[in-house]
Design a protein around this motif. Structure first.
Motif, PDB file in Angstrom:
ATOM      1  N   ASP A  41       6.611 -15.232  -0.210  1.00  0.00           N
ATOM      2  CA  ASP A  41       5.277 -14.873  -0.695  1.00  0.00           C
ATOM      3  C   ASP A  41       5.291 -14.661  -2.209  1.00  0.00           C
ATOM      4  O   ASP A  41       4.402 -15.124  -2.925  1.00  0.00           O
ATOM      5  CB  ASP A  41       4.800 -13.603   0.032  1.00  0.00           C
ATOM      6  CG  ASP A  41       3.370 -13.228  -0.315  1.00  0.00           C
ATOM      7  OD1 ASP A  41       2.548 -14.149  -0.521  1.00  0.00           O
ATOM      8  OD2 ASP A  41       3.072 -12.018  -0.375  1.00  0.00           O
ATOM      9  N   ASP A 103       3.241  -9.657  -6.334  1.00  0.00           N
ATOM     10  CA  ASP A 103       3.779  -9.221  -5.047  1.00  0.00           C
ATOM     11  C   ASP A 103       4.618  -7.938  -5.170  1.00  0.00           C
ATOM     12  O   ASP A 103       5.395  -7.612  -4.287  1.00  0.00           O
ATOM     13  CB  ASP A 103       4.598 -10.353  -4.394  1.00  0.00           C
ATOM     14  CG  ASP A 103       4.688 -10.193  -2.875  1.00  0.00           C
ATOM     15  OD1 ASP A 103       3.703  -9.757  -2.272  1.00  0.00           O
ATOM     16  OD2 ASP A 103       5.757 -10.491  -2.297  1.00  0.00           O
ATOM     17  N   HIS A 125      -0.374  -6.965  -2.797  1.00  0.00           N
ATOM     18  CA  HIS A 125      -1.061  -6.550  -1.571  1.00  0.00           C
ATOM     19  C   HIS A 125      -0.374  -5.345  -0.918  1.00  0.00           C
ATOM     20  O   HIS A 125      -0.585  -5.073   0.257  1.00  0.00           O
ATOM     21  CB  HIS A 125      -1.162  -7.714  -0.583  1.00  0.00           C
ATOM     22  CG  HIS A 125       0.154  -8.174  -0.036  1.00  0.00           C
ATOM     23  ND1 HIS A 125       0.406  -8.273   1.313  1.00  0.00           N
ATOM     24  CD2 HIS A 125       1.304  -8.561  -0.638  1.00  0.00           C
ATOM     25  CE1 HIS A 125       1.642  -8.708   1.502  1.00  0.00           C
ATOM     26  NE2 HIS A 125       2.215  -8.888   0.339  1.00  0.00           N
ATOM     27  N   HIS A 126       0.479  -4.651  -1.673  1.00  0.00           N
ATOM     28  CA  HIS A 126       1.084  -3.414  -1.171  1.00  0.00           C
ATOM     29  C   HIS A 126       0.175  -2.242  -1.571  1.00  0.00           C
ATOM     30  O   HIS A 126      -0.710  -2.418  -2.393  1.00  0.00           O
ATOM     31  CB  HIS A 126       2.491  -3.246  -1.757  1.00  0.00           C
ATOM     32  CG  HIS A 126       3.450  -4.295  -1.278  1.00  0.00           C
ATOM     33  ND1 HIS A 126       3.648  -5.476  -1.966  1.00  0.00           N
ATOM     34  CD2 HIS A 126       4.233  -4.367  -0.192  1.00  0.00           C
ATOM     35  CE1 HIS A 126       4.525  -6.216  -1.303  1.00  0.00           C
ATOM     36  NE2 HIS A 126       4.899  -5.573  -0.222  1.00  0.00           N
ATOM     37  N   THR A 147       0.227 -11.963  -0.829  1.00  0.00           N
ATOM     38  CA  THR A 147      -0.275 -12.201  -2.181  1.00  0.00           C
ATOM     39  C   THR A 147      -0.665 -13.675  -2.320  1.00  0.00           C
ATOM     40  O   THR A 147      -1.559 -14.025  -3.084  1.00  0.00           O
ATOM     41  CB  THR A 147       0.781 -11.815  -3.231  1.00  0.00           C
ATOM     42  OG1 THR A 147       1.165 -10.452  -3.019  1.00  0.00           O
ATOM     43  CG2 THR A 147       0.240 -11.928  -4.643  1.00  0.00           C
ATOM     44  N   ASP A 177       5.094 -13.732   5.368  1.00  0.00           N
ATOM     45  CA  ASP A 177       4.703 -12.325   5.208  1.00  0.00           C
ATOM     46  C   ASP A 177       3.939 -11.794   6.416  1.00  0.00           C
ATOM     47  O   ASP A 177       3.908 -10.588   6.649  1.00  0.00           O
ATOM     48  CB  ASP A 177       3.853 -12.129   3.942  1.00  0.00           C
ATOM     49  CG  ASP A 177       4.666 -11.489   2.826  1.00  0.00           C
ATOM     50  OD1 ASP A 177       5.873 -11.753   2.771  1.00  0.00           O
ATOM     51  OD2 ASP A 177       4.086 -10.729   2.023  1.00  0.00           O
TER      52      ASP A 177
END
Ligand SMILES: [Mn+2]
Length: 362
Positions: A41, A103, A125-126, A147, A177
């Protein structure tokens, strides 16, 4: 054009794109930093960011990470994309006009970007980290499965035609992911996947997923299985020192497939750090929170609801120091999950089943 994307969301992405162009306006060089041991990712998202910025201005981009690309699949992906990833250690961040983190985020613990450096762009995207808000451009979408999905939306709305390798990489990034869209994928991930699928190279996809691996891979899997213990609804294993850090998460994924398990923890050592990878099949759980408690104050870690990673620096290089700390983590893990008093057994059985197993070869 992405099917099913709401006009409201299109507007959001368009605004973000305009902001991205503003922030990069006039910059001649961009350093794109990934996590230390980039996964598909991260690699796909970095490659996509490069294409995106090149579509609107003359800019030289450099991709870098603090570690290296270990896993065979990821190396195959790099080769296919024709990407060269530099080591962050030998890179002078100050000589770049702009810096991006993809990421991952500042202070996440899985990237070695200098703490004093405020990146110009953060795309991830965390869960949002407070430091990320200091960046002039920050797009952190926690619900997203990858991501790569975020980057695909940008490319799509910017009208950038995707090359076959980039489409293949983004699709692979989403697939890996989200465990083939089965884990933490939202509709946006599915839409991106469907949009990318016709363009991607299916044969290449298969080759990347089934990349040939070094012998150390089998040794690590063997070690992971041999040392796997179960207690109540959780399993854990110790890998000892690993040759490539990303094997830790791979074995955590493997152990979670045990049908009697809800939680899987895998611990390995690399350099002066213990590396932790946690997985759960409990969709109501918060693996990120459990990971924060496992690493405590001396480590860093976090993640999503069903998957998380962490790292704990160990000051003392003696093997005993690693061993002791790993066992402390395991004790804490069992305590958090309420399995401290549950009976401990070897995952592969330690109750005299060896003879039966050997009998199948007669
Ligand atoms: Mn990711």
């Amino acid at each position: 054009m992405i099917q099913g994307m709401k006009e409201e969301h299109r507007e959001f992405v368009r605004k973000k794109l305009a902001r991205l162009r503003d922030v990069l306006g006039g910059k001649r060089t961009l350093l794109i930093v990934m996590q230390d041991f980039p996964d598909p990712d991260a690699i796909a998202a970095a490659a996509a960011l490069r294409e995106l910025v090149k579509s609107f201005q003359e800019i030289t981009t450099t991709l870098a990470c603090g570690g290296f690309v270990g896993r065979a699949e990821n190396r195959a992906l790099l080769k296919y994309l024709g990407l060269n990833i530099k080591s962050l250690d030998g890179t002078n961040c100050e000589q770049f006009g702009a810096i991006a983190l993809v990421d991952t985020q500042p202070g996440a613990g899985n990237n070695r970007l200098c703490r004093e450096v405020v990146p110009d762009l953060v795309i991830d995207h965390h869960p949002m980290r407070p430091q990320s808000r200091k960046s002039p451009f920050c797009d952190v979408r926690r619900p997203y499965g990858a991501t790569s999905t975020i980057m695909h939306e940008y490319l799509s709305l910017a009208g950038v035609a995707l090359s076959v390798p980039l489409a293949t990489a983004l699709l692979y990034g989403i697939r890996s992911d989200t465990a083939d869209l089965g884990r933490e994928a939202i509709q946006a991930d599915i839409d991106a996947y469907l949009n990318l699928y016709p363009t991607c190279n299916k044969r290449m996809l298969g080759r990347i997923a089934m990349a040939r691996v070094p012998r150390s891979y089998f040794r690590a899997i063997g070690m992971g299985l041999q040392n796997a213990h179960s207690a109540g609804n959780c399993v854990y294993t110790l890998l000892g020192t690993v040759e490539t850090p990303d094997i830790v998460s791979e074995i955590a994924d493997l152990l979670l497939r045990d049908e009697e398990t809800t939680w899987a923890l895998c611990i390995g050592a690399y350099g002066d750090q213990l590396l932790l990878s946690l997985r759960t099949s409990d969709l109501q759980a918060n693996a990120g929170k459990v990971m924060s408690r496992l690493v405590g104050r001396s480590g860093t870690g976090g993640g999503h609801s069903v998957m998380a990673g962490g790292q704990i620096p160990i000051a003392d290089p003696a093997p005993e120091a690693f061993h002791e700390r790993a066992h402390e983590v395991i004790d804490r893990y069992r305590k958090i999950l309420g399995n401290s008093n549950a009976q401990l057994s070897l995952l592969m059985g330690d109750d005299g089943e060896g003879e039966e197993a050997a009998a199948i070869w007669r």
